[in-house]
Design a protein around this motif. Structure first.
Motif, PDB file in Angstrom:
ATOM      1  N   VAL A 110      13.899  12.441 -26.248  1.00  0.00           N
ATOM      2  CA  VAL A 110      14.366  11.281 -27.013  1.00  0.00           C
ATOM      3  C   VAL A 110      15.486  11.701 -27.966  1.00  0.00           C
ATOM      4  CG1 VAL A 110      13.713   9.502 -28.679  1.00  0.00           C
ATOM      5  CG2 VAL A 110      12.124  10.137 -26.840  1.00  0.00           C
ATOM      6  N   LEU A 111      15.316  12.859 -28.589  1.00  0.00           N
ATOM      7  CA  LEU A 111      16.377  13.385 -29.458  1.00  0.00           C
ATOM      8  C   LEU A 111      17.674  13.564 -28.678  1.00  0.00           C
ATOM      9  CD1 LEU A 111      17.420  14.749 -32.095  1.00  0.00           C
ATOM     10  CD2 LEU A 111      16.541  16.910 -31.164  1.00  0.00           C
ATOM     11  N   ALA A 112      17.570  14.155 -27.496  1.00  0.00           N
ATOM     12  CA  ALA A 112      18.765  14.394 -26.680  1.00  0.00           C
ATOM     13  C   ALA A 112      19.457  13.081 -26.330  1.00  0.00           C
ATOM     14  CB  ALA A 112      18.385  15.158 -25.412  1.00  0.00           C
ATOM     15  N   ARG A 113      18.692  12.074 -25.995  1.00  0.00           N
ATOM     16  CA  ARG A 113      19.287  10.781 -25.655  1.00  0.00           C
ATOM     17  C   ARG A 113      19.959  10.147 -26.883  1.00  0.00           C
ATOM     18  NH1 ARG A 113      13.986  10.325 -22.924  1.00  0.00           N
ATOM     19  NH2 ARG A 113      14.329  10.886 -20.735  1.00  0.00           N
ATOM     20  N   SER A 114      19.346  10.341 -28.038  1.00  0.00           N
ATOM     21  CA  SER A 114      19.923   9.798 -29.270  1.00  0.00           C
ATOM     22  C   SER A 114      21.229  10.509 -29.618  1.00  0.00           C
ATOM     23  CB  SER A 114      18.919   9.943 -30.423  1.00  0.00           C
ATOM     24  OG  SER A 114      17.692   9.306 -30.117  1.00  0.00           O
ATOM     25  N   VAL A 115      21.245  11.831 -29.454  1.00  0.00           N
ATOM     26  CA  VAL A 115      22.476  12.591 -29.711  1.00  0.00           C
ATOM     27  C   VAL A 115      23.559  12.195 -28.707  1.00  0.00           C
ATOM     28  CG1 VAL A 115      23.489  14.913 -29.619  1.00  0.00           C
ATOM     29  CG2 VAL A 115      21.340  14.517 -30.854  1.00  0.00           C
ATOM     30  N   TYR A 116      23.147  11.946 -27.470  1.00  0.00           N
ATOM     31  CA  TYR A 116      24.122  11.541 -26.455  1.00  0.00           C
ATOM     32  C   TYR A 116      24.798  10.222 -26.855  1.00  0.00           C
ATOM     33  CZ  TYR A 116      26.137  10.327 -21.915  1.00  0.00           C
ATOM     34  OH  TYR A 116      27.020   9.980 -20.906  1.00  0.00           O
ATOM     35  N   HIS A 161      33.321   9.410 -29.021  1.00  0.00           N
ATOM     36  CA  HIS A 161      34.424   9.173 -28.086  1.00  0.00           C
ATOM     37  C   HIS A 161      34.953   7.737 -28.189  1.00  0.00           C
ATOM     38  CE1 HIS A 161      33.252  12.963 -26.084  1.00  0.00           C
ATOM     39  NE2 HIS A 161      34.487  12.954 -25.621  1.00  0.00           N
ATOM     40  N   GLY A 162      34.501   6.990 -29.169  1.00  0.00           N
ATOM     41  CA  GLY A 162      35.018   5.653 -29.396  1.00  0.00           C
ATOM     42  C   GLY A 162      34.263   4.542 -28.710  1.00  0.00           C
ATOM     43  N   GLY A 209      33.818  18.489 -24.970  1.00  0.00           N
ATOM     44  CA  GLY A 209      34.857  17.514 -24.667  1.00  0.00           C
ATOM     45  C   GLY A 209      34.283  16.254 -24.069  1.00  0.00           C
ATOM     46  N   ASP A 210      34.890  15.767 -22.972  1.00  0.00           N
ATOM     47  CA  ASP A 210      34.404  14.529 -22.350  1.00  0.00           C
ATOM     48  C   ASP A 210      33.599  14.793 -21.082  1.00  0.00           C
ATOM     49  OD1 ASP A 210      36.316  15.428 -20.617  1.00  0.00           O
ATOM     50  OD2 ASP A 210      37.569  13.618 -20.708  1.00  0.00           O
ATOM     51  N   VAL A 253      30.689  12.342 -20.617  1.00  0.00           N
ATOM     52  CA  VAL A 253      30.942  10.907 -20.779  1.00  0.00           C
ATOM     53  C   VAL A 253      30.659  10.171 -19.462  1.00  0.00           C
ATOM     54  CG1 VAL A 253      32.680   9.141 -21.257  1.00  0.00           C
ATOM     55  CG2 VAL A 253      32.605  11.236 -22.620  1.00  0.00           C
ATOM     56  N   ASP A 254      29.828   9.148 -19.568  1.00  0.00           N
ATOM     57  CA  ASP A 254      29.479   8.289 -18.425  1.00  0.00           C
ATOM     58  C   ASP A 254      28.850   9.057 -17.265  1.00  0.00           C
ATOM     59  OD1 ASP A 254      30.475   6.077 -19.804  1.00  0.00           O
ATOM     60  OD2 ASP A 254      32.509   6.394 -19.025  1.00  0.00           O
ATOM     61  N   GLN A 255      28.265  10.210 -17.565  1.00  0.00           N
ATOM     62  CA  GLN A 255      27.563  10.988 -16.545  1.00  0.00           C
ATOM     63  C   GLN A 255      26.092  10.618 -16.533  1.00  0.00           C
ATOM     64  OE1 GLN A 255      28.878  13.206 -14.260  1.00  0.00           O
ATOM     65  NE2 GLN A 255      30.827  12.366 -15.021  1.00  0.00           N
TER      66      GLN A 255
END
Length: 581
Positions: free
Chosen positions: A177-183, A190-191, A218-219, A222-224
């Motif tokens: 849950v922590l990992a998902r929150s940090v994600y 990234h805006g 970096g990115d 993102v969206d992975q």
């Protein structure tokens, strides 16, 4: 020098002499003979129950034994009087020279005065805080941190070899849950606009972690899909949270010797090894538990599970260690963790838990008892809740966490010394009210101020004495003419100082560091009372004009007070105040 131990030994010698002369029959068991402070201080300095506990096995009247013991003790120069009271209690008054010797011991031993050999070098593991690495420490963790740290220091002072340990709960679903929150914070960095669903951690403290993750990768994420980034983000986030927790603990003056990762138990065979040790004792079996209380047959599904026979070691019910789907229960790694502690060679284990962990006490005690055949004791201390108040109202705001008051909120407002002392002004299993206004109040009702003020007052006396050319180093004071200290108010302070070594042993046996805070308050009260009497009786003032010899003896008394206050505050993790501002 534990004066109570010394007088207890004297009583036992006197009883042995009465046996030798035939007044008492031979072969009596003196194990239950005690020497303690009397319930009413007016009755004397110490009291012994010797006559009461020996009367029946000796076939004699308690008063007859007490009178014979009083006569035997009266020949010792340390005993001023021995008086029989009631059915056979014996009250003892000690000679003034005994109290003067206590002062000399305190000045000569300094910081070591009161240190005990109670622990006899035994190795003890104190595990405390052990918060989930999912956010900053809150005020409940603060109490556990202070209690555990003070307990560790107390046990060290009592002669144990102490290891301070933090168990990182990084093996459960809460870290995912922590990992998902940090994600989410990473995407935000990234805006992207994000929404925190129920069950995630929306606190602002994760903003910086998400930004740090963006700088790190970096990115790339993102969206992975989650399968790509979950494991790496979990590790990154856990380490970031542990860094935050370490900083929080440091702000409170808490430093751990060991940080032990729960995750290290998985996939290494440690859980299997621990359960195999129990299985070899016939304590692991396949079975079905009875439905929990309050469950009806309609909402209870009996399942075959791997169970630990914890009832054979004092638990109420047997406990599952493996679910029907083959995965471990939360209890299994806890067993393995304590098994590892035992394998590391600790003689004593202490766990400091929050109030919500009361249900774990019997099962963990049962596990350690089973693993060690009762050889290694486990003491579990529960720290009850802390209620915060400010301006007479409950205080609940936290800018960083959003939903709770953090350790930093408290320390930033009142400082680590006040925080630590106040957290120890109640026994750990009693609720505690923390009023931000009262803990900074300069009055007798504020124990932090009262103790620190006593220390500062004595330091002001020492400064003035030096300015007057009086030698006040501890070696000189230890050799001062202490026999001039005869006033009851002065001797009362010395008597309280004599309780310090005994207090350490009592607190060390019961794992109760709050006793130190209580004692320091009482000692400060004695010092302040003597100081105030000096305002009306010039002969009691610590600096006697044109009489450096008498001044030194009086300064020796109050300097001994600061020796003990400094030692006691050191156990509590509080810095003694040199002056009050």
């Amino acid at each position: 020098m534990n004066l109570f131990t010394e007088i207890h030994a004297l009583v036992l010698e006197a009883l042995a002499a009465l046996e030798a002369e035939g007044t008492l029959p031979a072969g009596l068991d003196f194990a239950n003979v005690t020497v303690e402070p009397p319930r009413d201080p007016a009755h004397g300095d110490m009291a012994t129950n010797a006559a009461m506990v020996l009367a029946k096995p000796a076939g004699l009247k308690p008063r007859d034994i007490a009178e014979a013991l009083a006569a035997q003790l009266s020949g010792d120069p340390r005993i001023e009087s021995a008086e029989v009271a009631g059915p056979g209690f014996l009250n003892l008054r000690l000679a003034n020279g005994v109290w003067h010797a206590v002062l000399r011991d305190a000045l000569q031993q300094g910081a070591d005065f009161g240190r005990s050999t109670l622990g006899a070098g035994k190795s003890v593991n104190v595990e405390y805080v052990s918060a989930n690495p999912t956010g900053p420490l809150h005020v409940g963790h603060t109490r556990g941190a202070v209690f555990g740290d003070a307990l560790a220091s107390l046990l060290d002072f009592a002669g144990y070899k102490v290891t301070r340990e933090y168990y990182i709960n990084d093996g459960g679903a809460q870290v995912d849950v922590l990992a998902r929150s940090v994600y989410l914070r990473y995407l935000e960095a990234h805006g992207q606009a994000v929404a925190f669903e129920d069950g995630t951690y929306p606190g602002d403290y994760l903003i910086a972690v998400g930004e740090a993750l963006m700088k790190e990768v970096g990115d790339a994420y993102v969206d992975q899909p989650e399968a790509v980034w979950l494991a790496e983000v979990r590790n990154f986030a856990t380490e970031a949270m542990m860094e935050l927790i370490r900083d929080d603990l440091k702000a409170l003056g808490v430093e751990m010797d060991v940080f032990y990762s729960e995750k290290s138990l998985y996939g290494t065979g440690l859980i299997e090894e621990a359960l195999k040790a129990l299985e070899d004792k016939g304590l692991i079996y396949e079975g079905v538990l009875e439905p929990p209380k309050g469950k009806t047959p309609e909402d209870w599904e009996p399942r075959k599970q791997t169970l630990f026979r914890s009832t054979e070691h004092g638990d109420d019910v047997d406990r599952p260690v493996k679910k029907s789907d083959g995965s471990w229960t939360y209890f299994a790694p806890d067993i393995a963790y304590h098994y590892d502690k035992v394998q590391r060679g600790f003689d004593v284990l202490i766990d400091v838990f929050g109030a919500d962990h009361g249900g774990y006490v019997k099962r963990m005690k049962a596990a350690v008892s089973a693993l060690t055949d009762g050889r290694v004791p486990l003491d579990i201390k529960l720290c009850q809740l802390v209620k915060l108040y400010k301006n007479g109202e409950p205080f609940k705001m936290s800018k960083r966490a959003g939903t709770f008051v953090t350790l930093r909120d408290v320390v930033d407002q009142v400082g680590p010394d006040v925080t630590r002392f106040v957290m120890l002004t109640r026994k750990n299993d009693a609720p505690l009210d923390f009023d931000f206004d009262k803990v900074l109040e300069q009055s007798k009702d504020n124990p932090v101020f009262y103790v620190q003020y006593a220390n500062a007052r004595v330091n002001s006396v020492l400064r003035k004495a030096r300015e007057a050319g009086i030698d006040v180093d501890d070696a000189t004071l230890a050799g001062a003419a202490l026999e001039t200290l005869t006033h009851e108010a002065e001797l009362s302070v010395a008597r309280k100082l004599a309780e310090w070594p005994r207090l350490i042993e009592i607190a060390g046996r019961s794992n109760e560091p709050h006793r130190v805070a209580f004692y320091l308050y009482d000692l400060a009260s004695e010092l302040h009372a003597l100081w105030n009497r000096g305002n009306d009786e010039p002969a009691l003032r610590f600096l006697q004009e044109d009489d450096p010899v008498t001044s030194q003896s009086k300064i020796a008394l109050v300097r001994a007070v600061t020796v003990v206050i400094s030692a006691g505050l050191g156990i509590l993790g509080v810095t003694p105040a040199e002056e009050m501002r």
